[in-house]
Design a protein around this motif. Sequence first.
Motif, mmCIF file in Angstrom:
data_model
loop_
_atom_site.group_PDB
_atom_site.id
_atom_site.type_symbol
_atom_site.label_atom_id
_atom_site.label_comp_id
_atom_site.label_asym_id
_atom_site.label_seq_id
_atom_site.Cartn_x
_atom_site.Cartn_y
_atom_site.Cartn_z
ATOM 1 N N LEU A 71 11.645 9.066 -12.047
ATOM 2 C CA LEU A 71 11.953 7.934 -11.169
ATOM 3 C C LEU A 71 12.522 8.391 -9.829
ATOM 4 C CD1 LEU A 71 13.489 5.411 -13.735
ATOM 5 C CD2 LEU A 71 11.247 5.283 -12.627
ATOM 6 N N SER A 72 13.361 9.407 -9.863
ATOM 7 C CA SER A 72 13.977 9.846 -8.604
ATOM 8 C C SER A 72 12.962 10.513 -7.686
ATOM 9 C CB SER A 72 15.150 10.794 -8.882
ATOM 10 O OG SER A 72 14.712 11.952 -9.569
ATOM 11 N N ARG A 73 12.113 11.383 -8.221
ATOM 12 C CA ARG A 73 11.163 12.103 -7.363
ATOM 13 C C ARG A 73 9.982 11.246 -6.946
ATOM 14 N NH1 ARG A 73 8.392 16.408 -9.094
ATOM 15 N NH2 ARG A 73 8.855 16.185 -11.317
ATOM 16 N N SER A 74 9.564 10.312 -7.791
ATOM 17 C CA SER A 74 8.408 9.479 -7.434
ATOM 18 C C SER A 74 8.769 8.374 -6.452
ATOM 19 C CB SER A 74 7.808 8.848 -8.694
ATOM 20 O OG SER A 74 8.674 7.858 -9.226
ATOM 21 N N GLY A 75 10.044 7.979 -6.445
ATOM 22 C CA GLY A 75 10.439 6.861 -5.594
ATOM 23 C C GLY A 75 9.806 5.553 -6.028
ATOM 24 N N ALA A 76 9.590 5.398 -7.336
ATOM 25 C CA ALA A 76 8.934 4.192 -7.844
ATOM 26 C C ALA A 76 9.674 2.936 -7.409
ATOM 27 C CB ALA A 76 8.843 4.255 -9.369
ATOM 28 N N LYS A 77 8.912 1.934 -6.975
ATOM 29 C CA LYS A 77 9.504 0.663 -6.555
ATOM 30 C C LYS A 77 9.617 -0.315 -7.718
ATOM 31 C CE LYS A 77 9.019 -1.014 -2.410
ATOM 32 N NZ LYS A 77 8.491 -1.625 -1.151
ATOM 33 N N VAL A 78 8.679 -0.241 -8.664
ATOM 34 C CA VAL A 78 8.678 -1.119 -9.837
ATOM 35 C C VAL A 78 8.426 -0.269 -11.080
ATOM 36 C CG1 VAL A 78 7.478 -3.010 -11.025
ATOM 37 C CG2 VAL A 78 7.916 -3.162 -8.565
ATOM 38 N N LEU A 79 9.134 -0.600 -12.150
ATOM 39 C CA LEU A 79 8.939 0.048 -13.444
ATOM 40 C C LEU A 79 8.494 -1.009 -14.439
ATOM 41 C CD1 LEU A 79 9.266 2.413 -15.498
ATOM 42 C CD2 LEU A 79 11.660 1.709 -15.736
ATOM 43 N N MET A 80 7.332 -0.795 -15.070
ATOM 44 C CA MET A 80 6.817 -1.728 -16.063
ATOM 45 C C MET A 80 6.901 -1.071 -17.438
ATOM 46 S SD MET A 80 3.510 -3.170 -13.909
ATOM 47 C CE MET A 80 3.393 -4.720 -14.802
ATOM 48 N N ARG B 260 0.835 -1.204 0.000
ATOM 49 C CA ARG B 260 0.000 0.000 0.000
ATOM 50 C C ARG B 260 0.872 1.257 0.000
ATOM 51 N NH1 ARG B 260 -5.317 1.375 3.636
ATOM 52 N NH2 ARG B 260 -6.177 -0.161 2.187
ATOM 53 N N GLY B 261 0.561 2.176 -0.904
ATOM 54 C CA GLY B 261 1.274 3.449 -0.986
ATOM 55 C C GLY B 261 2.516 3.418 -1.851
ATOM 56 N N ASP B 262 2.974 2.230 -2.245
ATOM 57 C CA ASP B 262 4.142 2.153 -3.122
ATOM 58 C C ASP B 262 3.758 2.573 -4.537
ATOM 59 O OD1 ASP B 262 5.938 1.287 -1.199
ATOM 60 O OD2 ASP B 262 5.499 -0.834 -1.533
ATOM 61 N N VAL B 263 4.764 3.046 -5.286
ATOM 62 C CA VAL B 263 4.535 3.556 -6.637
ATOM 63 C C VAL B 263 5.033 2.550 -7.672
ATOM 64 C CG1 VAL B 263 5.118 5.387 -8.288
ATOM 65 C CG2 VAL B 263 4.673 5.958 -5.886
ATOM 66 N N VAL B 264 4.186 2.278 -8.665
ATOM 67 C CA VAL B 264 4.533 1.420 -9.802
ATOM 68 C C VAL B 264 4.414 2.264 -11.059
ATOM 69 C CG1 VAL B 264 3.927 -0.627 -11.138
ATOM 70 C CG2 VAL B 264 3.698 -0.651 -8.639
ATOM 71 N N ALA B 265 5.527 2.494 -11.738
ATOM 72 C CA ALA B 265 5.523 3.321 -12.943
ATOM 73 C C ALA B 265 5.116 2.476 -14.148
ATOM 74 C CB ALA B 265 6.903 3.930 -13.169
ATOM 75 N N LEU B 266 4.045 2.868 -14.833
ATOM 76 C CA LEU B 266 3.562 2.176 -16.027
ATOM 77 C C LEU B 266 4.059 2.941 -17.250
ATOM 78 C CD1 LEU B 266 -0.113 1.350 -14.964
ATOM 79 C CD2 LEU B 266 1.974 0.012 -14.591
ATOM 80 N N TRP B 267 5.218 2.544 -17.768
ATOM 81 C CA TRP B 267 5.852 3.203 -18.919
ATOM 82 C C TRP B 267 5.531 2.381 -20.162
ATOM 83 C CZ3 TRP B 267 11.773 3.443 -20.090
ATOM 84 C CH2 TRP B 267 12.068 4.550 -20.913
ATOM 85 N N MET B 268 4.248 2.276 -20.453
ATOM 86 C CA MET B 268 3.776 1.418 -21.532
ATOM 87 C C MET B 268 2.715 2.143 -22.345
ATOM 88 S SD MET B 268 3.400 -2.383 -19.813
ATOM 89 C CE MET B 268 2.141 -1.904 -18.619
ATOM 90 N N PRO B 269 2.517 1.717 -23.603
ATOM 91 C CA PRO B 269 1.419 2.256 -24.393
ATOM 92 C C PRO B 269 0.108 1.583 -24.004
ATOM 93 C CG PRO B 269 2.574 0.599 -25.661
ATOM 94 C CD PRO B 269 3.324 0.739 -24.362
ATOM 95 N N ARG C 168 -5.867 -3.051 -6.368
ATOM 96 C CA ARG C 168 -6.140 -4.156 -5.443
ATOM 97 C C ARG C 168 -5.133 -4.157 -4.293
ATOM 98 N NH1 ARG C 168 -8.733 -9.059 -5.064
ATOM 99 N NH2 ARG C 168 -9.859 -8.590 -6.981
ATOM 100 N N ILE C 169 -3.887 -3.858 -4.589
ATOM 101 C CA ILE C 169 -2.840 -3.831 -3.562
ATOM 102 C C ILE C 169 -2.960 -2.603 -2.676
ATOM 103 C CG2 ILE C 169 -0.332 -3.652 -3.214
ATOM 104 C CD1 ILE C 169 -0.008 -5.204 -5.840
ATOM 105 N N GLY C 170 -3.512 -1.525 -3.241
ATOM 106 C CA GLY C 170 -3.489 -0.235 -2.554
ATOM 107 C C GLY C 170 -2.282 0.583 -2.948
ATOM 108 N N ALA C 171 -1.646 0.189 -4.047
ATOM 109 C CA ALA C 171 -0.473 0.900 -4.552
ATOM 110 C C ALA C 171 -0.902 2.006 -5.516
ATOM 111 C CB ALA C 171 0.472 -0.078 -5.253
ATOM 112 N N ILE C 172 0.066 2.799 -5.953
ATOM 113 C CA ILE C 172 -0.187 3.945 -6.819
ATOM 114 C C ILE C 172 0.452 3.701 -8.176
ATOM 115 C CG2 ILE C 172 0.192 6.420 -7.151
ATOM 116 C CD1 ILE C 172 0.443 6.589 -4.041
ATOM 117 N N ALA C 173 -0.352 3.720 -9.229
ATOM 118 C CA ALA C 173 0.160 3.602 -10.590
ATOM 119 C C ALA C 173 0.597 4.987 -11.064
ATOM 120 C CB ALA C 173 -0.907 3.037 -11.518
ATOM 121 N N LEU C 174 1.816 5.086 -11.562
ATOM 122 C CA LEU C 174 2.338 6.344 -12.098
ATOM 123 C C LEU C 174 2.259 6.274 -13.620
ATOM 124 C CD1 LEU C 174 3.795 9.061 -11.996
ATOM 125 C CD2 LEU C 174 5.952 7.826 -11.709
ATOM 126 N N ALA C 175 1.334 7.020 -14.226
ATOM 127 C CA ALA C 175 1.142 7.014 -15.673
ATOM 128 C C ALA C 175 2.318 7.731 -16.330
ATOM 129 C CB ALA C 175 -0.176 7.700 -16.029
#
Length: 267
Positions: A103-112, A59-68, A82-89
Motif C-alpha cells: 500500500l505504501s509503495r503503490s500509493g493505492a487510492k482505493v482498496l477493495m 486516470r493513472g490512479d491505483v486500485v488494489a484488488l485484494w479479493m479472490p 474504463r476509467i484509465g486507472a491501474i488495478a493492483l492484483a
Amino acid sequence: PALHPSGGALTLTALLEQQVRLRPGATALHYRGRTVTYAALAAESARVARGLADLGVGRGDVVALWMPNTPAWIASFFACARIGAIALATNTRFRSSEMNDILSRSGAKVLMLWPSFRHIDFTGILRETKAESFARLKAIVAYEEEEAGAALPDVHGIAAYRYADLASRPAMEEDRAAPDIGCLMFTTSGTTKAPKFVLHHQRSIAWHAIDDGQSFEFAAPGAVTLGVVPLCGTYGFSTTMSPLLCGNPVVLQSSYQVDRSEEHTSE
C-alpha cells in the motif's frame, strides 16, 4: 468472429463491448450456481466505474484488488480499464507486513476486499498495518456475499463503502480506456528483495488474451475454462481473461473445491 474490435481500438473495454455486441445473452461467467452474461458483466463494470470515479479515482490512479476470484474482481478490473486507472492484483495471502509495503509503495487510492473471505480477519490484518502506509488511501470498498449487511471495515479512519453500492450507481458512459496506458500491476515474488511492481498496458493485455485464445484454443467453439487459479497471479489472470475476451465462458471459483469443479466440468 473477429478477435479484435473494428477500427483497431485495442482496449479492454472495446474487446468486452465487442463480445456484448456479438453475444449479449451468452454466459461470460459461472459462479456459485449463477451465471453472468456478457451484457450483465459489461453493465456492472460500467456502474462500478462510476462508483470508483465518484470516490475520486481517475486516470493513472491505483486500485488494489485484494479479493479472490469473483465476478466482482472481473467487473472491478474492467471498471479500472474504463476509467484509465491501474488495478493492483493483490494476493489474499498477504498479511500486515506485505500490505504495509504494497500500500505504501503503490500509493493505492482505493482498496477493495472481501473482509471475511475464508473466515480470515482481513480488517484485523489492516489494523495491524502502519497508519502511514495508508497515506494516499481514500477509501476501502467491502465486497460481501453471505455476510451481506455486515459491519464495514473500520481501519485508521479510512472511509468505507459497500461494493453493492458502487455496483448500483448509474453507468459511466464515458470510456477513458486507451491502448497505451497502464491497466494492471502484478507483484513479483520478492525472493531477493521487496516485491517489484510489474505494469502492463491495455494493448499488451488485450493482445496476450487474443494470442492465448488462438494458441491454446481458449477461443475454440464450446470451450469452457475453469478459473480456479488466483487472479492475482499472471497464470490465473491470463487463463481467465483469454477465454472471456474470446467469447467463451469461465467457471470461477474463489477457492478450489473438487465437488464444484467436477459438477461444472461434467455439465
